[in-house]
Design an enzyme around this catalytic site. Structure first.
Site, PDB file in Angstrom:
ATOM      1  N   ARG A   1       2.690  -4.184  17.629  1.00 13.47           N
ATOM      2  CA  ARG A   1       4.001  -4.804  17.577  1.00 13.47           C
ATOM      3  C   ARG A   1       4.946  -3.866  18.307  1.00 13.47           C
ATOM      4  O   ARG A   1       5.403  -2.874  17.755  1.00 13.47           O
ATOM      5  CB  ARG A   1       4.387  -4.945  16.100  1.00 13.47           C
TER       6      ARG A   1
ATOM      7  N   LYS B   1      -9.696  -2.570   1.348  1.00 20.97           N
ATOM      8  CA  LYS B   1      -9.449  -1.436   2.239  1.00 20.97           C
ATOM      9  C   LYS B   1     -10.248  -0.197   1.822  1.00 20.97           C
ATOM     10  O   LYS B   1     -10.759   0.534   2.664  1.00 20.97           O
ATOM     11  CB  LYS B   1      -7.948  -1.129   2.310  1.00 20.97           C
TER      12      LYS B   1
ATOM     13  N   ASP C   1      -9.403 -10.061   8.464  1.00 24.57           N
ATOM     14  CA  ASP C   1      -8.886  -8.706   8.207  1.00 24.57           C
ATOM     15  C   ASP C   1      -9.888  -7.587   8.504  1.00 24.57           C
ATOM     16  O   ASP C   1      -9.486  -6.520   8.928  1.00 24.57           O
ATOM     17  CB  ASP C   1      -8.431  -8.604   6.746  1.00 24.57           C
TER      18      ASP C   1
ATOM     19  N   ARG D   1       2.205 -12.141  -0.655  1.00 16.16           N
ATOM     20  CA  ARG D   1       0.872 -12.527  -0.168  1.00 16.16           C
ATOM     21  C   ARG D   1       0.333 -13.764  -0.873  1.00 16.16           C
ATOM     22  O   ARG D   1       0.607 -13.995  -2.049  1.00 16.16           O
ATOM     23  CB  ARG D   1      -0.104 -11.377  -0.430  1.00 16.16           C
TER      24      ARG D   1
ATOM     25  N   TYR E   1      -1.221  -3.532  -7.013  1.00 18.06           N
ATOM     26  CA  TYR E   1      -1.084  -4.269  -5.756  1.00 18.06           C
ATOM     27  C   TYR E   1      -2.389  -4.335  -4.963  1.00 18.06           C
ATOM     28  O   TYR E   1      -3.125  -3.343  -4.875  1.00 18.06           O
ATOM     29  CB  TYR E   1       0.015  -3.634  -4.877  1.00 18.06           C
TER      30      TYR E   1
ATOM     31  N   ARG F   1       0.836  -1.192   0.000  1.00 20.34           N
ATOM     32  CA  ARG F   1       0.000   0.000   0.000  1.00 20.34           C
ATOM     33  C   ARG F   1       0.874   1.246   0.000  1.00 20.34           C
ATOM     34  O   ARG F   1       1.996   1.240   0.515  1.00 20.34           O
ATOM     35  CB  ARG F   1      -0.921   0.013   1.222  1.00 20.34           C
TER      36      ARG F   1
ATOM     37  N   CYS G   1       0.612  -7.728  11.604  1.00 19.19           N
ATOM     38  CA  CYS G   1       0.848  -7.868  13.045  1.00 19.19           C
ATOM     39  C   CYS G   1       0.039  -8.999  13.675  1.00 19.19           C
ATOM     40  O   CYS G   1      -0.170  -9.015  14.881  1.00 19.19           O
ATOM     41  CB  CYS G   1       0.574  -6.547  13.754  1.00 19.19           C
TER      42      CYS G   1
ATOM     43  N   HIS H   1     -10.639  -2.777  11.196  1.00 23.99           N
ATOM     44  CA  HIS H   1      -9.553  -3.621  10.687  1.00 23.99           C
ATOM     45  C   HIS H   1      -9.349  -4.771  11.677  1.00 23.99           C
ATOM     46  O   HIS H   1      -8.366  -4.791  12.420  1.00 23.99           O
ATOM     47  CB  HIS H   1      -8.291  -2.755  10.558  1.00 23.99           C
TER      48      HIS H   1
ATOM     49  N   SER I   1      -1.450  -3.814  10.128  1.00 25.00           N
ATOM     50  CA  SER I   1      -1.058  -4.651   9.003  1.00 25.00           C
ATOM     51  C   SER I   1       0.195  -5.461   9.333  1.00 25.00           C
ATOM     52  O   SER I   1       1.160  -4.920   9.878  1.00 25.00           O
ATOM     53  CB  SER I   1      -0.801  -3.775   7.783  1.00 25.00           C
TER      54      SER I   1
HETATM   55  P1  GTP Z   1      -2.549  -7.824   7.221  1.00 30.91           P
HETATM   56  O1  GTP Z   1      -3.045  -8.861   6.288  1.00 30.91           O
HETATM   57  O2  GTP Z   1      -1.414  -7.010   6.661  1.00 30.91           O
HETATM   58  O3  GTP Z   1      -3.615  -6.917   7.761  1.00 30.91           O
HETATM   59  O4  GTP Z   1      -1.821  -8.571   8.432  1.00 30.91           O
HETATM   60  P2  GTP Z   1      -2.226  -9.551   9.631  1.00 30.91           P
HETATM   61  O5  GTP Z   1      -2.497  -8.738  10.856  1.00 30.91           O
HETATM   62  O6  GTP Z   1      -3.260 -10.522   9.223  1.00 30.91           O
HETATM   63  O7  GTP Z   1      -0.847 -10.283   9.922  1.00 30.91           O
HETATM   64  P3  GTP Z   1      -0.426 -11.821   9.882  1.00 30.91           P
HETATM   65  O8  GTP Z   1      -1.254 -12.677  10.785  1.00 30.91           O
HETATM   66  O9  GTP Z   1      -0.350 -12.237   8.477  1.00 30.91           O
HETATM   67  O10 GTP Z   1       1.031 -11.777  10.524  1.00 30.91           O
HETATM   68  C1  GTP Z   1       2.093 -11.055   9.980  1.00 30.91           C
HETATM   69  C2  GTP Z   1       3.412 -11.548  10.496  1.00 30.91           C
HETATM   70  O11 GTP Z   1       3.432 -11.624  11.915  1.00 30.91           O
HETATM   71  C3  GTP Z   1       3.743 -12.933   9.958  1.00 30.91           C
HETATM   72  O12 GTP Z   1       5.080 -12.949   9.542  1.00 30.91           O
HETATM   73  C4  GTP Z   1       3.542 -13.813  11.162  1.00 30.91           C
HETATM   74  O13 GTP Z   1       4.353 -14.961  11.121  1.00 30.91           O
HETATM   75  C5  GTP Z   1       3.866 -12.899  12.350  1.00 30.91           C
HETATM   76  N1  GTP Z   1       3.096 -13.271  13.568  1.00 30.91           N
HETATM   77  C6  GTP Z   1       1.760 -13.503  13.642  1.00 30.91           C
HETATM   78  N2  GTP Z   1       1.397 -13.878  14.899  1.00 30.91           N
HETATM   79  C7  GTP Z   1       2.524 -13.855  15.640  1.00 30.91           C
HETATM   80  C8  GTP Z   1       2.811 -14.132  17.032  1.00 30.91           C
HETATM   81  O14 GTP Z   1       1.938 -14.481  17.827  1.00 30.91           O
HETATM   82  N3  GTP Z   1       4.102 -13.993  17.430  1.00 30.91           N
HETATM   83  C9  GTP Z   1       5.088 -13.603  16.562  1.00 30.91           C
HETATM   84  N4  GTP Z   1       6.330 -13.497  17.041  1.00 30.91           N
HETATM   85  N5  GTP Z   1       4.871 -13.358  15.251  1.00 30.91           N
HETATM   86  C10 GTP Z   1       3.610 -13.466  14.799  1.00 30.91           C
HETATM   87  C1  SPV Z   2      -3.018  -4.653   5.019  1.00 34.43           C
HETATM   88  O1  SPV Z   2      -2.058  -4.014   4.560  1.00 34.43           O
HETATM   89  O2  SPV Z   2      -3.534  -4.379   6.119  1.00 34.43           O
HETATM   90  C2  SPV Z   2      -3.581  -5.795   4.269  1.00 34.43           C
HETATM   91  C3  SPV Z   2      -3.103  -6.041   2.916  1.00 34.43           C
HETATM   92  O3  SPV Z   2      -4.460  -6.476   4.779  1.00 34.43           O
HETATM   93  S1  SPV Z   2      -3.808  -4.941   1.772  1.00 34.43           S
HETATM   94  O4  SPV Z   2      -5.038  -5.548   1.230  1.00 34.43           O
HETATM   95  O5  SPV Z   2      -2.841  -4.772   0.714  1.00 34.43           O
HETATM   96  O6  SPV Z   2      -4.145  -3.700   2.382  1.00 34.43           O
HETATM   97 MN    MN Z   3      -5.113  -5.686   6.724  1.00 34.16          MN
END
Ligand code: GTP
Ligand code: SPV
Ligand code: MN
Length: 612
Positions: free
Chosen positions: A426, A236, A303, A395, A227, A84, A280, A256, A278
């Site tokens: 985070r 979004k 999400d 992704r 993207y 983004r 996290c 979110h 994002s």
């Molecule tokens: P968006 O799709 O961008 O909104 O992200 P999301 O919040 O769904 O994040 P996602 O669950 O894909 O996690 C992103 C990163 O954080 C990945 O590399 C995971 O492996 C890492 N991660 C997720 N949960 C944990 C956790 O409990 N501990 C740690 N150390 N890392 C984590």
């Molecule tokens: C984020 O960035 O929070 C995502 C991926 O979930 S995107 O759809 O590219 O925004």
């Molecule tokens: Mn997201």
């Protein structure tokens, strides 16, 4: 301009609309005349269409068909179109104050003048696809409709996974009385017209990018990027930025947040929503595989959550999406086995991951790398290479339907009643593993002051701590202070006993050696269990200046292989660290300005006093 158009004839396909919807027809014609595509195609969402477009993308070099996963494809984007673009994202309300200090703003008239010139002829040499779509269940009383016009086949096939689209959505464009329903207009162009005979590139895009929202008109204009978050406009742009404005006006919340279903050993069911910025941890928590006996997690969304009050006064959440657009790196059978099983079934798209020589995918965190890969930059890659094989924001895009842990009610138009809301970020320091708020207002304060290190999900520097209120900083479609007030008001519209309880979590606190103090992933079920037991009045906690925090004894740590000193450190409330946080929160509130609710200023003053 092609010969056909010069002759004053209509653009092929334009008149083949499978609908008589006046607003839709007028708008499609207007955009086609401006952008001058070679042809117009009305998207149905059929399997034939998917096969034809994925084959076209393979022939164009955008996709590589994966030998090892059925009906699945690998794509590598332009190296400058991987995330983004927050600095190119605009909220064009008539009054600048309605966009607030956290959004880029331009007057709608001025923005439309600029973008109209960018769109003029921008689809030349390409097909313009008309994608009717519905966010949330098709059977909703008020289906949330949209139409994306795009010149990207990648967008069409991605939208098929991520939304309910095509004929089944178009069928909802009239209500039971035969009246036209309104829809969100979402215009997208990659901004790469082709001259006659010009060879296309694998990932067309433009160095000029605009991701623009006209919230008062419920209109989205996106230009220059292919993207996900910039181009799949149901996600979004619609479901957060435009929907947050709808929610403000109509009394609901667009957030979110993931949505999960938690079942206890006693077979009691709880629904939890959680907002983390994002990259996290939302997808991972939504698909969690609990490490504690007898507890079960099922997935409803990973999400976005739309939350409205039901007749019983409880807050009900719906996932507007139909697929997962998940962060690939770090996803593995050890961390997120459910995601791995979902993509193993095929019917998935992978963007900016690495490609194996035998036609499979690989990314960092997925065990030992093979001896040779094609990196996301399309270079030869070996374990000795310095670069990462997959982009950190690479992704996978996969249908919810084939996720084995999806809850049966994931598609229920009623939604699910939420018992607890988690905010999380985070943070290497300061924020304990889990804190329970005292009440809704205090929980809103926690959300409003949430902070997190930036990630690769957005262009820019990674690892910088910033305030990311409710994990919505890049997604609030209006003034952030007004958004906080909307949260406070939401809490006043229901009986306090029926409101979800709000918690603040941090899976990412680190030791001096930079390693994570808490093992995370499946072990996060221990925190979910504690939170549920707090709702039930069964678990203990210590009152601290920042809220209720468990001691190690209050958590179920049975069978956890972890250093007790690290758990203590993860749970620690360090008054000095928190005192250092206060001026940052003050600065944040001052940035937003006079729209920050007085009640949140009061919460800050009270926190300051408690810290001494
Ligand atoms: P968006 O799709 O961008 O909104 O992200 P999301 O919040 O769904 O994040 P996602 O669950 O894909 O996690 C992103 C990163 O954080 C990945 O590399 C995971 O492996 C890492 N991660 C997720 N949960 C944990 C956790 O409990 N501990 C740690 N150390 N890392 C984590
Ligand atoms: C984020 O960035 O929070 C995502 C991926 O979930 S995107 O759809 O590219 O925004
Ligand atoms: Mn997201």
């Amino acid at each position: 301009m092609t010969a056909v158009q010069e002759a004053g004839q209509t653009i092929p396909g334009l008149d083949q609309a499978p609908t008589a919807h006046r607003k839709l027809l007028d708008w499609v014609r207007e955009v086609a005349e401006l952008t001058t595509p070679d042809r117009v195609e009305w998207v149905t969402g059929s399997d034939e269409e998917w096969d034809r477009l994925t084959t076209k993308l393979v022939d164009a070099g955008t996709f590589v068909r994966l030998a090892k996963k059925p009906n699945s494809f690998w794509a590598a984007s332009d190296p400058d179109d991987v995330a983004r673009v927050e600095e190119r994202t605009f909220i064009c309300s008539h009054d600048e104050k309605d966009a607030g200090a956290t959004n880029n703003w331009m007057h709608p008239g001025e923005m439309k003048a600029i973008m109209t010139e960018l769109y003029r002829g921008s689809m030349r040499g390409r097909t313009m696809y008309v994608i009717p779509f519905c966010m949330g269940p098709l059977e909703a009383e008020q289906p949330m409709l949209g139409v994306e016009l795009t010149d990207s086949e990648y967008v069409v096939v991605s939208m098929k996974i991520m939304t309910r689209m095509g004929t089944k959505a178009l069928d909802k464009f009239y209500d039971d009385q035969g009246n036209e329903r309104d829809f969100v207009q979402a215009l997208h162009s990659v901004g790469a017209p082709l001259e006659p005979g010009q060879q296309d590139v694998a990932w067309p895009c433009n160095t000029t990018k605009y991701i623009t929202h006209f919230p008062e008109e419920r209109v989205i204009w996106s230009y220059g990027s292919g993207y996900g978050g910039n181009a799949l406009l149901g996600k979004k742009c619609y479901s957060l930025r435009i929907a947050s404005v709808m929610g403000r006006d109509e009394g609901w919340l667009a957030e979110h947040m993931l949505i999960l279903k938690l079942t206890s050993p006693e077979d009691k069911v709880y629904y939890i929503a959680a907002a983390f910025p994002s990259a996290c941890g939302k997808t991972n928590l939504a698909m969690l595989d609990p490490t504690i006996e007898g507890w079960k997690v099922e997935t409803i969304g990973d999400d976005i959550a739309w939350m409205r009050f039901g007749d019983d006064g409880r807050l009900y959440a719906v996932n507007p999406e139909n697929g997962f657009f998940g962060v690939a790196p770090g996803t593995d059978y050890h961390t997120n086995p459910n995601a791995m099983r979902t993509i193993a079934k095929g019917n998935s798209l992978f963007t900016n991951v690495a490609l194996t020589d035998d036609g499979d995918i690989w990314w960092e965190g997925m065990g030992e790398p093979p001896a040779h890969l094609t990196s996301w930059k399309k270079n030869d890659w070996t374990p000795e290479s310095d670069d990462k094989a997959a982009h950190p924001n690479s992704r996978y895009c996969t249908p919810i339907e084939q996720c084995e842990t999806k809850a049966p009610e994931w598609d229920d138009p009623k939604g699910v009643p939420i018992s607890a809301i988690f905010f999380g970020g985070r943070r290497a320091t300061t924020i304990p593993l889990v804190t329970e708020s005292r009440d809704w207002q205090h929980g809103t304060f926690m959300g409003a002051t949430l902070s997190s290190e930036t990630t690769a999900a957005a262009k820019g520097k990674v690892g910088v701590v910033r305030r990311d209120p409710m994990a919505m900083l890049p997604f609030i479609g209006y003034n952030a202070g007004d958004y906080f007030q909307h949260w406070i008001d939401t809490g006043k519209r229901a009986d306090a006993t029926k409101l979800p309880k709000i918690f603040y979590v941090n899976w990412f606190r680190r030791d001096e050696d930079k390693s994570f103090l808490w093992p995370g992933f499946g072990e996060n079920s221990r925190v979910l269990k504690w939170a549920i037991e707090r709702l039930e009045g069964k678990a203990a906690a210590k009152e601290t200046p920042i809220g209720w925090v468990p001691t190690a004894d209050d958590l179920d740590l049975e069978g956890l292989d972890a250093d007790p000193a690290k758990i203590e450190a993860a749970l620690k409330v360090d008054a000095d660290e928190w005192r250092a946080e206060i001026p940052l929160i003050e600065e944040w509130f001052d940035k937003i300005g006079d729209t920050v609710p007085t009640s949140l200023r009061d919460e800050l003053a009270a926190l300051k006093q408690r810290l001494g």
